[in-house]
Design a protein around this motif. Structure first.
Motif, PDB file in Angstrom:
ATOM      1  N   GLY A 101       0.374  -1.241   0.089  1.00 25.53           N
ATOM      2  CA  GLY A 101      -0.181  -0.346  -0.126  1.00 25.53           C
ATOM      3  C   GLY A 101       0.696   0.993  -0.227  1.00 25.53           C
ATOM      4  N   THR A 102      -0.037   1.944  -0.380  1.00 25.08           N
ATOM      5  CA  THR A 102       0.911   3.744  -0.392  1.00 25.08           C
ATOM      6  C   THR A 102       1.424   4.162   1.293  1.00 25.08           C
ATOM      7  OG1 THR A 102      -0.649   4.672  -2.038  1.00 25.08           O
ATOM      8  CG2 THR A 102      -0.256   6.096  -0.834  1.00 25.08           C
ATOM      9  N   LEU A 103       2.553   4.785   0.955  1.00 28.68           N
ATOM     10  CA  LEU A 103       3.960   5.152   2.121  1.00 28.68           C
ATOM     11  C   LEU A 103       3.652   3.572   2.983  1.00 28.68           C
ATOM     12  CD1 LEU A 103       1.780   8.427   3.269  1.00 28.68           C
ATOM     13  CD2 LEU A 103       3.762   7.602   2.119  1.00 28.68           C
ATOM     14  N   ALA A 104       3.596   2.626   2.305  1.00 25.28           N
ATOM     15  CA  ALA A 104       4.920   0.867   3.034  1.00 25.28           C
ATOM     16  C   ALA A 104       5.596   1.430   3.534  1.00 25.28           C
ATOM     17  CB  ALA A 104       4.174   0.583   2.612  1.00 25.28           C
ATOM     18  N   ASP A 105       6.485   1.035   4.249  1.00 25.82           N
ATOM     19  CA  ASP A 105       7.432   1.134   4.860  1.00 25.82           C
ATOM     20  C   ASP A 105       7.964  -0.695   4.824  1.00 25.82           C
ATOM     21  OD1 ASP A 105      10.107   1.690   5.052  1.00 25.82           O
ATOM     22  OD2 ASP A 105       9.473   2.356   7.477  1.00 25.82           O
TER      23      ASP A 105
END
Length: 252
Positions: A101-105
């Motif tokens: 997902g978006t902005l996953a780290d």
């Protein structure tokens, strides 16, 4: 198609029908599979000595959306899909159908199974081990340092079919058994057996996950979730679930 503003190393190995978006950088030791799409402003194969000299391998049919960064030294199966502004560090090993997902780290040095789905703002710490068909919902945090700050890392282990709901935090070294459900905002600091419903801060095992019923329909069990939700999974997997199979062999 490679956009004229993209910087693609002549040493990178691109399959057929690969597209590279504007201002994206593809470094030397990178392999991108057939039919993959890398959007604009990405950096693919970011060099680091922590990669131990290994290439970045991205399987066929990948979709990597804009402003994402993938470090050298990781390997992904076919069908990788990301949101925007994803960061994936070195020595991440993931199977087929990984959705990020978006902005996953993803902090690297971890193993991820097949058809794992993570939503926005998920953090996966180093030494994490994630099984097949796992769901991580927005804001989930898998930690790894039992005495921060320290040099000791104890990753979280999630077995197959685990679901971790919104903003749950799993503490270092915890193992969650197969088919368990971790409720929203749970703070999990101890191992949980298979088929557990886990809730609270600190979290406790409340009952079996398979005891849960679908909201608004007490006649239908919510878990195992594969009995009621199959969207986007391969046909052979869906057919297997319908026939009562829940273990599958996948190509490397």
């Amino acid at each position: 198609m490679i956009h004229p503003t993209a910087l693609v190393s002549p040493k990178a190995r691109l399959g057929s029908d690969v597209s590279i978006g504007p201002f994206t950088i593809v470094h030397d030791d990178v392999e991108i599979g057939d039919g993959s799409r890398i959007d604009g402003h990405c950096e693919i194969g970011y060099p680091t000595p922590l990669a131990q000299g290994r290439p970045l391998v991205i399987g066929a049919g990948a979709v990597i959306r804009s402003h994402s960064v993938f470090y050298a030294g990781s390997r992904f199966g076919t069908g990788l899909v990301t949101g925007h502004r994803v960061t994936v560090r070195e020595l991440t090993e993931a199977g087929q159908g990984f959705q990020i997902g978006t902005l996953a780290d993803i902090q690297g040095h971890c193993r991820v199974g097949h058809h794992v789905r993570t939503q926005s703002s998920v953090t996966i710490g180093q030494q994490s081990v994630i099984g097949d068909f796992v769901w991580l919902f927005p804001g989930v945090l898998l930690t790894n340092d039992p005495n921060p700050p320290s040099n000791e890392l104890l990753g979280v282990t999630l077995e197959d079919y685990v679901v971790v709901a919104v903003k749950a935090t799993l503490l270092p070294g915890v193992t969650i058994g197969r088919g368990s459900f971790i409720a929203a905002h749970a703070l999990v600091g101890q191992d949980m057996p298979e088929d557990s419903l886990v809730s609270g801060a600190p979290a406790k095992r409340m009952c079996k996950a398979s005891d849960l019923r679908v909201k608004g329909d007490m006649r239908q069990r919510a878990y195992p979730w594969r009995h009621r939700f199959v969207r986007g999974y391969p046909e052979h997997v869906v057919q297997g679930w319908a026939q009562g199979t829940d273990r599958f062999e996948f190509d490397a």
